[in-house]
Design a protein around this motif. Structure first.
Motif, PDB file in Angstrom:
ATOM      1  N   UNK A   1      -2.370  -6.537   3.877  1.00  0.00           N
ATOM      2  CA  UNK A   1      -1.353  -6.302   4.914  1.00  0.00           C
ATOM      3  C   UNK A   1      -1.174  -4.811   5.154  1.00  0.00           C
ATOM      4  N   UNK A   2      -1.159  -4.021   4.088  1.00  0.00           N
ATOM      5  CA  UNK A   2      -1.009  -2.570   4.213  1.00  0.00           C
ATOM      6  C   UNK A   2      -2.161  -1.967   5.008  1.00  0.00           C
ATOM      7  N   UNK A   3      -3.385  -2.363   4.696  1.00  0.00           N
ATOM      8  CA  UNK A   3      -4.557  -1.857   5.427  1.00  0.00           C
ATOM      9  C   UNK A   3      -4.508  -2.308   6.886  1.00  0.00           C
ATOM     10  N   UNK A   4      -4.138  -3.550   7.117  1.00  0.00           N
ATOM     11  CA  UNK A   4      -4.036  -4.083   8.474  1.00  0.00           C
ATOM     12  C   UNK A   4      -2.996  -3.296   9.279  1.00  0.00           C
ATOM     13  N   UNK A   5      -1.831  -3.024   8.694  1.00  0.00           N
ATOM     14  CA  UNK A   5      -0.792  -2.248   9.379  1.00  0.00           C
ATOM     15  C   UNK A   5      -1.271  -0.832   9.700  1.00  0.00           C
TER      16      UNK A   5
ATOM     17  N   UNK B   1      -3.615  -0.956  12.658  1.00  0.00           N
ATOM     18  CA  UNK B   1      -2.895  -1.188  13.916  1.00  0.00           C
ATOM     19  C   UNK B   1      -2.206   0.094  14.380  1.00  0.00           C
ATOM     20  N   UNK B   2      -1.453   0.726  13.490  1.00  0.00           N
ATOM     21  CA  UNK B   2      -0.711   1.921  13.884  1.00  0.00           C
ATOM     22  C   UNK B   2      -1.632   3.097  14.200  1.00  0.00           C
ATOM     23  N   UNK B   3      -2.805   3.135  13.607  1.00  0.00           N
ATOM     24  CA  UNK B   3      -3.752   4.212  13.903  1.00  0.00           C
ATOM     25  C   UNK B   3      -4.311   4.095  15.315  1.00  0.00           C
ATOM     26  N   UNK B   4      -4.345   2.893  15.879  1.00  0.00           N
ATOM     27  CA  UNK B   4      -4.907   2.696  17.221  1.00  0.00           C
ATOM     28  C   UNK B   4      -3.847   2.452  18.284  1.00  0.00           C
TER      29      UNK B   4
END
Length: 135
Positions: free
Chosen positions: A19-23, A26-29
């Motif tokens: 979940x941390x990597x996924x978040x 998302x926020x990076x893009x």
């Protein structure tokens, strides 16, 4: 030299790690608000060509350093503060700083027609749906 592109991958990541990597991805893009400067301005159509000050991360070097790239120039609808009968309007010049807002949904259809309408494209926070506030 490490040739494995999955350097930080673990064999059994926890759900929390995923979940941390996924978040982070998302926020990076996600484009929300950025600061830039006007490179060109079309006074008739009130559209600015904006160069953003920040850069985007496009990769990672072996030593962990980010590989950065400039964002492409953004053509943004230029707004001035005001209402129906009055507005604060001035001559936009090359080099003027601005805040660029990336809309939650596409703004192309209402901008062209001037009418409230349903969403025609499934874009979210896209660089093509930018509004520029100069000053």
């Amino acid at each position: 030299m490490n040739t494995n592109v999955f350097t930080y991958q673990t064999n059994n990541p926890s759900v929390s790690d995923l979940i941390t990597v996924f978040k982070k991805n998302i926020f990076a893009t996600l484009n929300c608000i950025s600061i830039g400067y006007v490179d060109e301005y079309d006074n008739v159509n009130r559209i600015s060509k904006v160069i953003l000050y920040n850069k985007k991360v496009v990769g990672l070097r072996d030593n962990g350093e980010h590989i950065l790239q400039d964002y492409p120039p953004i053509w943004a609808k230029t707004l001035f503060l005001g209402g129906v009968d009055t507005s604060i309007d001035w001559q936009v010049k090359q080099g003027d700083e601005c805040i660029v807002f990336f809309c939650d949904r596409e703004i192309e259809t209402p901008w062209i027609s001037g009418q409230v309408s349903d969403v025609k494209h499934n874009r979210n926070h896209n660089i093509t749906d930018a509004i520029c506030l100069v000053g």
